[in-house]
Every structure is written in C-alpha cells, then in structure tokens.
Design an enzyme around this catalytic site. Structure first.
Site, PDB file in Angstrom:
ATOM      1  N   GLU A 257      10.497 -11.461   5.289  1.00  0.00           N
ATOM      2  CA  GLU A 257       9.287 -10.493   5.006  1.00  0.00           C
ATOM      3  C   GLU A 257       7.714 -11.452   5.765  1.00  0.00           C
ATOM      4  O   GLU A 257       8.041 -12.322   5.922  1.00  0.00           O
ATOM      5  CB  GLU A 257       9.015 -10.332   3.543  1.00  0.00           C
TER       6      GLU A 257
ATOM      7  N   LEU B 292       7.186 -10.083  -1.876  1.00  0.00           N
ATOM      8  CA  LEU B 292       8.265  -9.302  -1.434  1.00  0.00           C
ATOM      9  C   LEU B 292       7.700  -8.376  -2.499  1.00  0.00           C
ATOM     10  O   LEU B 292       7.228  -8.208  -3.532  1.00  0.00           O
ATOM     11  CB  LEU B 292       9.605  -9.437  -2.267  1.00  0.00           C
TER      12      LEU B 292
ATOM     13  N   GLY C 149       6.500  -4.863  -0.318  1.00  0.00           N
ATOM     14  CA  GLY C 149       6.448  -4.262   0.005  1.00  0.00           C
ATOM     15  C   GLY C 149       5.437  -2.812  -0.543  1.00  0.00           C
ATOM     16  O   GLY C 149       4.267  -3.906  -1.012  1.00  0.00           O
TER      17      GLY C 149
ATOM     18  N   CYS D 249       5.471  -0.559  -1.610  1.00  0.00           N
ATOM     19  CA  CYS D 249       5.728   0.965  -2.823  1.00  0.00           C
ATOM     20  C   CYS D 249       4.959  -0.152  -4.012  1.00  0.00           C
ATOM     21  O   CYS D 249       3.990  -0.107  -4.512  1.00  0.00           O
ATOM     22  CB  CYS D 249       6.669   0.612  -2.608  1.00  0.00           C
TER      23      CYS D 249
ATOM     24  N   ALA E 262       9.298 -11.173  12.524  1.00  0.00           N
ATOM     25  CA  ALA E 262       9.947 -10.280  12.807  1.00  0.00           C
ATOM     26  C   ALA E 262       9.726 -10.018  14.514  1.00  0.00           C
ATOM     27  O   ALA E 262       9.139  -9.336  13.860  1.00  0.00           O
ATOM     28  CB  ALA E 262      11.294 -10.048  11.999  1.00  0.00           C
TER      29      ALA E 262
ATOM     30  N   GLY F 233      -8.358  13.915   2.756  1.00  0.00           N
ATOM     31  CA  GLY F 233      -6.535  13.993   2.785  1.00  0.00           C
ATOM     32  C   GLY F 233      -6.254  14.556   1.382  1.00  0.00           C
ATOM     33  O   GLY F 233      -6.658  13.737   0.323  1.00  0.00           O
TER      34      GLY F 233
ATOM     35  N   VAL G 280      -4.900  10.293   5.035  1.00  0.00           N
ATOM     36  CA  VAL G 280      -3.934  11.355   5.839  1.00  0.00           C
ATOM     37  C   VAL G 280      -3.460  10.760   6.252  1.00  0.00           C
ATOM     38  O   VAL G 280      -2.501  11.761   7.773  1.00  0.00           O
ATOM     39  CB  VAL G 280      -6.041  11.301   7.013  1.00  0.00           C
ATOM     40  N   GLY G 281      -2.178  10.449   5.838  1.00  0.00           N
ATOM     41  CA  GLY G 281      -0.959  10.117   6.281  1.00  0.00           C
ATOM     42  C   GLY G 281      -1.176   8.512   6.281  1.00  0.00           C
ATOM     43  O   GLY G 281      -1.575   7.531   6.558  1.00  0.00           O
TER      44      GLY G 281
ATOM     45  N   HIS H 137      15.630  20.854 -28.658  1.00  0.00           N
ATOM     46  CA  HIS H 137      14.048  22.066 -28.963  1.00  0.00           C
ATOM     47  C   HIS H 137      13.491  20.435 -30.128  1.00  0.00           C
ATOM     48  O   HIS H 137      13.916  19.991 -30.679  1.00  0.00           O
ATOM     49  CB  HIS H 137      14.580  22.052 -30.001  1.00  0.00           C
TER      50      HIS H 137
HETATM   51  C1  LIG Z   1      -0.906   4.734  -2.628  1.00  0.00           C
HETATM   52  C2  LIG Z   1       0.747   4.459  -2.281  1.00  0.00           C
HETATM   53  C3  LIG Z   1       1.422   5.308  -3.785  1.00  0.00           C
HETATM   54  C4  LIG Z   1       2.379   5.489  -3.497  1.00  0.00           C
HETATM   55  N1  LIG Z   1       2.756   6.148  -4.723  1.00  0.00           N
HETATM   56  C5  LIG Z   1       4.608   6.212  -4.110  1.00  0.00           C
HETATM   57  C6  LIG Z   1       4.759   6.146  -5.530  1.00  0.00           C
HETATM   58  O1  LIG Z   1       4.784   6.670  -6.175  1.00  0.00           O
HETATM   59  N2  LIG Z   1       6.623   7.501  -5.278  1.00  0.00           N
HETATM   60  C7  LIG Z   1       7.558   6.622  -4.055  1.00  0.00           C
HETATM   61  O2  LIG Z   1       8.296   7.352  -3.641  1.00  0.00           O
HETATM   62  N3  LIG Z   1       6.711   6.678  -3.260  1.00  0.00           N
HETATM   63  C8  LIG Z   1       5.027   6.502  -3.317  1.00  0.00           C
HETATM   64  N4  LIG Z   1       4.832   5.709  -1.768  1.00  0.00           N
HETATM   65  C9  LIG Z   1       5.713   5.865  -0.669  1.00  0.00           C
HETATM   66  C10 LIG Z   1       6.223   4.292  -0.849  1.00  0.00           C
HETATM   67  O3  LIG Z   1       5.962   3.171  -0.709  1.00  0.00           O
HETATM   68  C11 LIG Z   1       6.599   4.239   0.704  1.00  0.00           C
HETATM   69  O4  LIG Z   1       7.682   5.424   0.831  1.00  0.00           O
HETATM   70  C12 LIG Z   1       7.635   3.183   0.742  1.00  0.00           C
HETATM   71  O5  LIG Z   1       6.824   1.664   0.534  1.00  0.00           O
HETATM   72  C13 LIG Z   1       8.814   2.909   1.725  1.00  0.00           C
HETATM   73  O6  LIG Z   1       9.414   1.723   1.685  1.00  0.00           O
HETATM   74  P1  LIG Z   1       9.897   0.915   3.145  1.00  0.00           P
HETATM   75  O7  LIG Z   1      10.341   0.358   2.331  1.00  0.00           O
HETATM   76  O8  LIG Z   1      10.168   1.518   3.962  1.00  0.00           O
HETATM   77  O9  LIG Z   1       8.543  -0.038   3.098  1.00  0.00           O
HETATM   78  P2  LIG Z   1       7.473  -0.517   2.496  1.00  0.00           P
HETATM   79  O10 LIG Z   1       7.198  -0.842   1.602  1.00  0.00           O
HETATM   80  O11 LIG Z   1       6.038   0.031   3.236  1.00  0.00           O
HETATM   81  O12 LIG Z   1       7.778  -2.247   3.239  1.00  0.00           O
HETATM   82  C14 LIG Z   1       8.096  -2.658   4.497  1.00  0.00           C
HETATM   83  C15 LIG Z   1       7.434  -4.150   3.991  1.00  0.00           C
HETATM   84  O13 LIG Z   1       8.043  -4.305   6.112  1.00  0.00           O
HETATM   85  C16 LIG Z   1       6.893  -5.592   6.501  1.00  0.00           C
HETATM   86  N5  LIG Z   1       7.365  -5.929   7.800  1.00  0.00           N
HETATM   87  C17 LIG Z   1       7.197  -5.193   8.482  1.00  0.00           C
HETATM   88  N6  LIG Z   1       6.746  -5.739   9.833  1.00  0.00           N
HETATM   89  C18 LIG Z   1       7.547  -6.416   9.678  1.00  0.00           C
HETATM   90  C19 LIG Z   1       8.032  -7.794  10.568  1.00  0.00           C
HETATM   91  N7  LIG Z   1       7.776  -7.064  11.928  1.00  0.00           N
HETATM   92  N8  LIG Z   1       8.454  -8.803   9.765  1.00  0.00           N
HETATM   93  C20 LIG Z   1       8.433  -9.179   8.986  1.00  0.00           C
HETATM   94  N9  LIG Z   1       8.440  -8.116   7.246  1.00  0.00           N
HETATM   95  C21 LIG Z   1       7.696  -6.857   8.510  1.00  0.00           C
HETATM   96  C22 LIG Z   1       6.197  -5.442   5.126  1.00  0.00           C
HETATM   97  O14 LIG Z   1       5.698  -6.418   4.794  1.00  0.00           O
HETATM   98  C23 LIG Z   1       6.442  -4.720   3.823  1.00  0.00           C
HETATM   99  O15 LIG Z   1       6.343  -5.516   3.174  1.00  0.00           O
HETATM  100  C24 LIG Z   1       3.353   5.382  -1.957  1.00  0.00           C
HETATM  101  C25 LIG Z   1       2.516   5.302  -0.702  1.00  0.00           C
HETATM  102  C26 LIG Z   1       0.857   4.403  -1.138  1.00  0.00           C
HETATM  103  C27 LIG Z   1       0.289   4.434   0.118  1.00  0.00           C
END
Ligand SMILES: Cc1cc2nc3c(=O)[nH]c(=O)nc-3n(C[C@H](O)[C@H](O)[C@H](O)COP(=O)(O)OP(=O)(O)OC[C@H]3O[C@@H](n4cnc5c(N)ncnc54)[C@H](O)[C@@H]3O)c2cc1C
Length: 464
Positions: A32, A37, A39, A41, A113, A178, A268-269, A443
C-alpha cells in the site's frame, strides 16, 4: 523466497483478498502506497460519507423532533465535532484492517508498487526501493476522481470527494457537478447541514444508472427539500475567485446562467489507477484505462489478477471489489468460486430517501425482449414507514411474465439500501415472484413493502 500472493492496494478489494489468501494458508503480502490501510472506501469514500449521512439523519430527527412530541430548544450542529467523529471511525477501522493483516499472517509493505514483469514487483517506500517476488499478483489499485478538462482540485474552492471531507465548516452555497451516487450523497449531506445546494448534471436524469422512475422520485424529493437540480445542464468556464467559484451553465432549455458558489464539488466519475503500475512490462490488457479480465479475474498476463475499481465491466463499488477478490483468490488457491454475475450486484445510494437496486431496470428488461410484468408498492401504504414519518418512495419489481422470473428490484425510500438484501438473496437463490408472494414478512416492518411489491406484480397487494 517468493510469496504465493502479493496484493497491490489495501482497499476493500485488496485487503479482503489478502485476508482470504491468509485464511487459505497462502504466503501473502499486501502493498500500500498510503500511510494508512483501507483505500478510497475507508479513508475518503464509503465510510466517512456514510458517517456524515448518519449525522445528517440524526440532525433531521432533531429538526423534526416536535412532530414526535419532543421539544428541543435550539439544537446546534457542532461541525468540528461531526468531523472528529468521522475521523475517529475511519482511524478505528484502518487499525482494524492492520489487525486483520496480523491475524491472517499477511506481511504489509508500505510503498508504491510497480510491476517489473516475471512476477517481480518493485516497491518504492520509506526505506528506499526493494524487489518483492510473487507467484501470483492481484492488482487492486482502485480509482481516483475524474476531473473536468483543465481543472485541478484544491483544498479551498474546487473539491473532489477527498477535499470536501476535510472542510472545517459547512459552506453556505455548494455547487455539485455530477448527479451520480457520489454527487447526490454529498448533496443530501450538505443540504441537511444547511448549505444551499445546486446539482448540475449533463445527462437527462439524476442517478442515471438507476431505473427511470427511481431517478424521477429522487429528483422530486431533492427539489421538495430545497436542492436545486438541473439535468441536461452543461457547466463551462469555471473560474476561481478569491473566496468563491463562478461558472457558466447552459440549462436544458438552452438558456445560459451565471452561477457562483462558495465551494464546487466535481463528482463526474472515477478513473482507474493503472498508470505508472508497470503494466507495459506485462501482457495485461487495458480497455480505456480499465483492466480486462476473464470470469476468474485473470488478466492477459499469467499469474496476474485484477479486481475492484480498476476492472472494466462491473460497477465501481466496494462490495464488487471484495467479491472479485474472493474469485481471484479462489482461483489461485484451487477453490474456484462462480464468476461475478453483473445482474446480482446490489447498488446502494445513501441519499435521503435512499436507493437500493439489483438486476435489470424496466427499460433494460424491455430492451432485452422480456415480457415484462411490473409490481409497484409505495411506502405510503406501509405502516412502519408512517411510524418513521418517511413516506417517500416505493418498491418496484421487474419480472418476466412467462416464468415469474425476478429480473430486477428497485427500491427508493427509507432504508432502501438495507431492504434490497432480500431481493438480492431471492435472485441469487433463483426464487420466483410466487416464492416472494408466499414469503411471510413481519409486521410492522419496512420490508413488508417488498412483499407487497411482489403481490402487486399479480395485482394482489393488500394495503393499497
Ligand atoms: C465519496 C465516495 C463514496 C463511496 N461510497 C460507496 C459506498 O457507500 N458503497 C460502495 O460500495 N462503494 C462506495 N464508493 C466506491 C468505493 O469506494 C470503491 O468502489 C472501492 O473503494 C474500490 O475498492 P478497490 O479495492 O478497488 O480500490 P480502492 O479502495 O480505491 O483502494 C485502492 C488502494 O490501492 C492503493 N494503490 C494504488 N496504486 C498503488 C500502487 N501503485 N502501489 C501501492 N498502492 C497503490 C491506493 O492508495 C488505495 O489505498 C464510494 C466512492 C466514493 C469516492
């Protein structure tokens, strides 16, 4: 010695995959780049936003306390305290993930990484560069907010989901570009905290991935609660002033309007984090930046898997990332799991009223040639919804008239994101409309409305 599995990224996809690999007795490492830790989410997505949304719910209760016969003299929103609670929850859960790594004997390596090819990964961390070797690699690097061309976020005026979560006070006016889940959730939070909120969406409707009737209901409710919603609107010429942002908006009717907000959120995504990952050293294939995988989450490079937001074809949701992680590790460990079924993924939008949905929308079902039969039950006919004072919304069942197959369920209303669980389980078990009509619902509950929507497919709902 080479690890059996190295997971890159500690979001819900990566950390869950690492835990499962540990549970299967595989020698596992998690890399990471961030100090903490969890991400997107945990740190800047699902968890902090839902914490703020909960606070907004509590604040709503106080504002409407007198309707329940409770007099609250002059309640105040202590925003620094609100942020403090949110931050403590995030920290607690991040430590929880560290604990899970120790419990499952997963080595955590902090640093950026990059794939070198041939199962080797370079990690650029605090202690300099090191090379890690892996028999299998799971890419779980997630996504980041897309920006409008030529625009950069800052901590003060133009914000993404990251900066807005650290605002130290509630802005008096908030513009949001968005109207997907992220934009609408922040609109729901800050409107209830007292901001004057305007949502601008280029597409003809809000939450465009949802059933059309759900979009209409949410827009209607947002407008009723004072949020300005402009669909079919194009925002251009965004300018930073000293303490505000100005923009020119072309509205759906073609009129141009100058708008000014204290803060502007861009929602916007999300774009996949696949840059600088060394993918050029592998046979991993991309499609518009997203990693291409097969039903076992395998990429074009043998031994390299991809899960979560970087993967194309599945929605960018935390539970999708986790489920894909289980499929990848199952394949590595020789304990295969069924591939992800796009039609069994629950969507959840935590606005007020909330949205929970699974499967095909009515329009999608018709477009696929099904003989569609719809059942709809409004929360106005549900006594628990009356008790809660939350009568907005409905449950809508989309079914196939021929065999009673459940094609989709779309809920907007109180706790919709919880209620959808029953529909997901029913569809996973391949239950029919008939099964759900015979299922006894307690109910008074909100989920009685789900049962009644299934009755409504046959025109047999009792309470409407
Ligand atoms: C405001 C907001 C609200 C949301 N609410 C919801 C919700 O309520 N419910 C839901 O299901 N989803 C929600 N989502 C979407 C959800 O956050 C993502 O779908 C989810 O976090 C994706 O998980 P992931 O494990 O793919 O990646 P991520 O959670 O994005 O984690 C990726 C990790 O990889 C690390 N990383 C990236 N590149 C490297 C590298 N080269 N070397 C080492 N580490 C690296 C990053 O630092 C990060 O910690 C929300 C998103 C946002 C922006």
């Amino acid at each position: 010695m080479a690890y059996d599995v190295v997971v890159i990224g500690s979001g819900p996809g990566g950390y869950s995959a690492a835990v499962r690999a540990g549970q299967y007795g595989l020698k596992t490492a998690l890399i990471e780049k961030q100090p903490r830790l969890g991400g997107t989410c945990l740190l800047v997505g699902c968890i902090p936003t839902k914490t703020l949304l909960h606070t907004a719910d509590v604040w709503d209760y106080f504002k409407h306390a007198s309707e329940n016969g409770i007099e609250c003299k002059d309640p105040q929103l202590n925003y620094p305290q609100v942020l403090d609670r949110k931050n403590k929850i995030v920290t607690k859960h991040s430590k929880g993930i560290e604990f899970l790594m120790r419990k499952n004997k997963v080595d955590v390596i902090k640093g950026f990484a990059r794939l070198l090819g041939g199962g080797r990964i370079e990690v650029d961390g605090e202690k300099g560069k090191q090379t890690v070797e892996a028999k299998n690699i799971i890419l779980a690097t997630g996504s980041e907010a897309r920006m409008l061309p030529g625009l950069q976020p800052d901590a003060k005026l133009i914000l993404t989901n990251i900066e807005i979560l650290d605002l130290t006070s509630v802005p008096s006016t908030l513009g949001i570009i968005g109207a997907g889940a992220v934009g609408m959730e922040f609109a729901s939070i800050y409107n209830r905290f007292g901001s004057k909120v305007t949502v601008l969406e280029m597409l003809p409707r809000v939450v465009p991935a949802e059933d059309e009737e759900v979009s209409k209901e949410l827009e209607k409710y947002f407008k009723k609660t004072g949020i300005r919603v402009e669909t079919g609107a194009k925002a251009e010429n965004i300018r930073r002033n000293e303490s505000s942002v100005s923009l020119t908006v072309t509205l759906a009717n073609g009129n141009k309007e100058e708008m000014e907000f204290e803060k502007l959120l861009i929602a916007v995504g999300r774009r996949p984090n696949t840059e600088n990952l060394g993918l050029e050293n592998t046979k991993v294939e991309l499609d518009r930046g997203f990693v291409k995988v097969d039903g076992r989450q395998r990429t074009g490079e043998p031994g390299v898997y991809a899960i979560g937001d970087i993967v194309g074809g599945t929605p960018q949701l935390a539970h999708v990332a986790t489920a894909e992680g289980m499929v990848a590790v199952g394949d590595i460990a020789g304990k295969p799991r069924p591939p992800i079924n796009r039609n069994r993924i629950p969507g959840a939008t935590y606005t007020e009223p909330g949205i929970g949905s699974v499967g095909l929308t009515e329009a999608q079902a018709r477009a696929q040639g099904f003989q569609v039969k719809v059942g709809k039950f409004p929360f106005a006919g549900d006594s628990k919804a009356t008790i809660l004072g939350m009568h907005e919304g409905f449950v809508k069942v989309v079914s196939d008239a021929k065999h009673g197959e459940i094609l989709g369920v779309h809920i907007i209303g109180p706790e919709a994101f919880e209620l959808i669980g029953e529909a997901v389980a029913a569809m996973e078990a391949e239950a029919t409309v008939d099964t759900l009509m015979h299922t006894i619902h307690a109910h008074p509950t909100l989920y009685e409305a789900v049962g009644e929507a299934f009755n409504a497919v046959e025109g047999l709902a009792i309470n409407i």
